[in-house]
Design a protein around this motif. Structure first.
Motif, PDB file in Angstrom:
ATOM      1  N   ARG A  79       0.829  -1.208   0.000  1.00 57.41           N
ATOM      2  CA  ARG A  79       0.000   0.000   0.000  1.00 57.41           C
ATOM      3  C   ARG A  79       0.864   1.260   0.000  1.00 57.41           C
ATOM      4  O   ARG A  79       0.571   2.223  -0.710  1.00 57.41           O
ATOM      5  CB  ARG A  79      -0.923   0.025   1.228  1.00 57.41           C
ATOM      6  N   LEU A  80       1.921   1.273   0.806  1.00 56.30           N
ATOM      7  CA  LEU A  80       2.718   2.485   0.972  1.00 56.30           C
ATOM      8  C   LEU A  80       3.872   2.592  -0.030  1.00 56.30           C
ATOM      9  O   LEU A  80       4.249   3.694  -0.428  1.00 56.30           O
ATOM     10  CB  LEU A  80       3.275   2.561   2.395  1.00 56.30           C
ATOM     11  N   ALA A  81       4.431   1.461  -0.443  1.00 53.43           N
ATOM     12  CA  ALA A  81       5.610   1.502  -1.319  1.00 53.43           C
ATOM     13  C   ALA A  81       5.384   2.307  -2.599  1.00 53.43           C
ATOM     14  O   ALA A  81       6.258   3.094  -2.990  1.00 53.43           O
ATOM     15  CB  ALA A  81       6.079   0.084  -1.644  1.00 53.43           C
ATOM     16  N   PRO A  82       4.235   2.178  -3.277  1.00 53.71           N
ATOM     17  CA  PRO A  82       4.067   2.927  -4.533  1.00 53.71           C
ATOM     18  C   PRO A  82       4.076   4.447  -4.371  1.00 53.71           C
ATOM     19  O   PRO A  82       4.366   5.165  -5.332  1.00 53.71           O
ATOM     20  CB  PRO A  82       2.692   2.446  -5.040  1.00 53.71           C
ATOM     21  N   ILE A  83       3.738   4.958  -3.174  1.00 56.48           N
ATOM     22  CA  ILE A  83       3.747   6.413  -3.004  1.00 56.48           C
ATOM     23  C   ILE A  83       5.008   6.915  -2.293  1.00 56.48           C
ATOM     24  O   ILE A  83       5.292   8.110  -2.325  1.00 56.48           O
ATOM     25  CB  ILE A  83       2.493   6.906  -2.242  1.00 56.48           C
ATOM     26  N   VAL A  84       5.772   6.005  -1.679  1.00 60.29           N
ATOM     27  CA  VAL A  84       6.977   6.406  -0.953  1.00 60.29           C
ATOM     28  C   VAL A  84       8.244   6.158  -1.765  1.00 60.29           C
ATOM     29  O   VAL A  84       9.122   7.027  -1.861  1.00 60.29           O
ATOM     30  CB  VAL A  84       7.069   5.671   0.399  1.00 60.29           C
ATOM     31  N   MET A  85       8.363   4.987  -2.385  1.00 57.89           N
ATOM     32  CA  MET A  85       9.609   4.615  -3.051  1.00 57.89           C
ATOM     33  C   MET A  85      10.009   5.573  -4.179  1.00 57.89           C
ATOM     34  O   MET A  85      11.210   5.829  -4.358  1.00 57.89           O
ATOM     35  CB  MET A  85       9.522   3.179  -3.574  1.00 57.89           C
ATOM     36  N   PRO A  86       9.067   6.138  -4.973  1.00 58.55           N
ATOM     37  CA  PRO A  86       9.504   7.061  -6.030  1.00 58.55           C
ATOM     38  C   PRO A  86      10.303   8.254  -5.509  1.00 58.55           C
ATOM     39  O   PRO A  86      11.151   8.790  -6.238  1.00 58.55           O
ATOM     40  CB  PRO A  86       8.179   7.510  -6.667  1.00 58.55           C
ATOM     41  N   VAL A  87      10.058   8.672  -4.265  1.00 62.08           N
ATOM     42  CA  VAL A  87      10.822   9.786  -3.696  1.00 62.08           C
ATOM     43  C   VAL A  87      12.282   9.366  -3.514  1.00 62.08           C
ATOM     44  O   VAL A  87      13.215  10.111  -3.849  1.00 62.08           O
ATOM     45  CB  VAL A  87      10.222  10.232  -2.351  1.00 62.08           C
ATOM     46  N   TYR A  88      12.495   8.169  -2.999  1.00 63.28           N
ATOM     47  CA  TYR A  88      13.855   7.661  -2.813  1.00 63.28           C
ATOM     48  C   TYR A  88      14.539   7.451  -4.161  1.00 63.28           C
ATOM     49  O   TYR A  88      15.715   7.796  -4.331  1.00 63.28           O
ATOM     50  CB  TYR A  88      13.810   6.345  -2.029  1.00 63.28           C
ATOM     51  N   TYR A  89      13.809   6.904  -5.124  1.00 61.95           N
ATOM     52  CA  TYR A  89      14.406   6.661  -6.442  1.00 61.95           C
ATOM     53  C   TYR A  89      14.818   7.967  -7.117  1.00 61.95           C
ATOM     54  O   TYR A  89      15.877   8.039  -7.756  1.00 61.95           O
ATOM     55  CB  TYR A  89      13.419   5.911  -7.345  1.00 61.95           C
ATOM     56  N   GLU A  90      13.995   9.010  -6.980  1.00 61.61           N
ATOM     57  CA  GLU A  90      14.323  10.293  -7.605  1.00 61.61           C
ATOM     58  C   GLU A  90      15.529  10.932  -6.936  1.00 61.61           C
ATOM     59  O   GLU A  90      16.382  11.527  -7.604  1.00 61.61           O
ATOM     60  CB  GLU A  90      13.119  11.229  -7.551  1.00 61.61           C
ATOM     61  N   CYS A  91      15.625  10.812  -5.622  1.00 60.25           N
ATOM     62  CA  CYS A  91      16.790  11.319  -4.891  1.00 60.25           C
ATOM     63  C   CYS A  91      18.062  10.645  -5.398  1.00 60.25           C
ATOM     64  O   CYS A  91      19.079  11.296  -5.636  1.00 60.25           O
ATOM     65  CB  CYS A  91      16.599  11.069  -3.392  1.00 60.25           C
ATOM     66  N   ILE A  92      18.007   9.330  -5.585  1.00 60.45           N
ATOM     67  CA  ILE A  92      19.169   8.575  -6.069  1.00 60.45           C
ATOM     68  C   ILE A  92      19.479   8.952  -7.508  1.00 60.45           C
ATOM     69  O   ILE A  92      20.647   9.162  -7.875  1.00 60.45           O
ATOM     70  CB  ILE A  92      18.903   7.068  -5.937  1.00 60.45           C
ATOM     71  N   ARG A  93      18.457   9.053  -8.340  1.00 59.48           N
ATOM     72  CA  ARG A  93      18.654   9.368  -9.758  1.00 59.48           C
ATOM     73  C   ARG A  93      19.254  10.745  -9.952  1.00 59.48           C
ATOM     74  O   ARG A  93      20.194  10.930 -10.738  1.00 59.48           O
ATOM     75  CB  ARG A  93      17.329   9.264 -10.510  1.00 59.48           C
ATOM     76  N   ARG A  94      18.738  11.727  -9.204  1.00 61.14           N
ATOM     77  CA  ARG A  94      19.200  13.108  -9.351  1.00 61.14           C
ATOM     78  C   ARG A  94      20.471  13.383  -8.551  1.00 61.14           C
ATOM     79  O   ARG A  94      21.135  14.396  -8.763  1.00 61.14           O
ATOM     80  CB  ARG A  94      18.093  14.062  -8.895  1.00 61.14           C
ATOM     81  N   ARG A  95      20.778  12.514  -7.563  1.00 64.16           N
ATOM     82  CA  ARG A  95      21.980  12.686  -6.730  1.00 64.16           C
ATOM     83  C   ARG A  95      21.922  13.985  -5.940  1.00 64.16           C
ATOM     84  O   ARG A  95      22.935  14.628  -5.691  1.00 64.16           O
ATOM     85  CB  ARG A  95      23.249  12.617  -7.590  1.00 64.16           C
ATOM     86  N   LEU A  96      20.694  14.371  -5.569  1.00 62.24           N
ATOM     87  CA  LEU A  96      20.449  15.613  -4.848  1.00 62.24           C
ATOM     88  C   LEU A  96      19.434  15.365  -3.736  1.00 62.24           C
ATOM     89  O   LEU A  96      18.673  14.396  -3.784  1.00 62.24           O
ATOM     90  CB  LEU A  96      19.910  16.685  -5.800  1.00 62.24           C
ATOM     91  N   PRO A  97      19.406  16.247  -2.729  1.00 65.92           N
ATOM     92  CA  PRO A  97      18.445  16.072  -1.631  1.00 65.92           C
ATOM     93  C   PRO A  97      17.001  16.157  -2.106  1.00 65.92           C
ATOM     94  O   PRO A  97      16.664  16.924  -3.015  1.00 65.92           O
ATOM     95  CB  PRO A  97      18.780  17.232  -0.679  1.00 65.92           C
ATOM     96  N   ALA A  98      16.152  15.363  -1.482  1.00 66.77           N
ATOM     97  CA  ALA A  98      14.708  15.408  -1.720  1.00 66.77           C
ATOM     98  C   ALA A  98      14.027  15.809  -0.418  1.00 66.77           C
ATOM     99  O   ALA A  98      14.456  15.422   0.672  1.00 66.77           O
ATOM    100  CB  ALA A  98      14.192  14.049  -2.187  1.00 66.77           C
TER     101      ALA A  98
END
Length: 200
Positions: free
Chosen positions: A94-113
């Motif tokens: 239930r929570l992973a689909p709305i939480v994990m994209p934030v972590y993935y974008e932080c990793i992809r951009r290499r910048l703070p989220a």
């Protein structure tokens, strides 16, 4: 999932701003994420209950994040400790689909989220859940993330136990940002030399 562009002033919490400024000082040297061992904010021990440390396997797609420690407040909010578990499995379907994209974008951009979501506690009081993610690398891929998690309610007190799993309503995103502007640390009360006026 869309993310707004933001500068460091988007972060509300004084302590989270302190963490971000520490990261920015390290980032400013070469404009790359610092190594996690270099991250030593003052009085970090006081904030350990709000911090979660992750290792990142960026060779996987999507990256795999393993919880290395579990802040006591996060464990309370999610109902149980997650140390040693993969973050997406810990969050659940239930929570992973709305939480994990934030972590993935932080990793992809290499910048703070930085994100804010609203969620009701078991008594119906609205709680603001403020998340700051800081990425770390050792010269290559992102290897670690540190999350600072703050929970605040305008109603004053609230029940943190099972906050994230205690009702049927999912957290409602209010703000999703990548901090990608003004990536320098400015000591408070000082004027940058470029802003000084010369009078002849």
């Amino acid at each position: 999932m869309d993310f707004e562009s933001a500068n460091p002033t988007v972060v509300k919490s004084i302590k989270q701003r302190d963490f971000l400024n520490t990261w920015l000082r390290l980032y400013a040297r070469d404009h790359v994420p610092p190594a996690v061992a270099e991250f030593q904010p003052t009085r970090i021990e006081e904030d350990m209950p709000d911090l979660v440390f992750y290792t990142v396997d960026a060779a996987q797609s999507p990256p795999r994040l393993t919880i290395q420690s579990d802040g006591t407040r996060m464990a309370s909010a999610y109902g149980h400790t997650g140390k040693g578990r993969l973050l997406d499995e810990y969050l659940g379907p239930r929570l992973a689909p709305i939480v994990m994209p934030v972590y993935y974008e932080c990793i992809r951009r290499r910048l703070p989220a930085y994100t804010i979501a609203h969620i009701d506690d078991i008594y119906g009081r609205i709680v603001a859940y403020e998340r700051l993610l800081l990425p770390f690398a050792d010269g290559g891929d992102i290897t670690h993330l540190i999350a600072s998690l703050k929970t605040i309610s305008e109603d004053g007190g609230f029940e943190i136990k099972n906050l994230m799993r205690g009702n049927d309503a999912l957290p409602v995103p209010k703000l999703r940002t990548i901090i990608d502007r003004d990536l320098f640390h400015r000591a408070p009360g000082r004027i940058p030399s470029g802003d000084l006026l010369e009078f002849g």
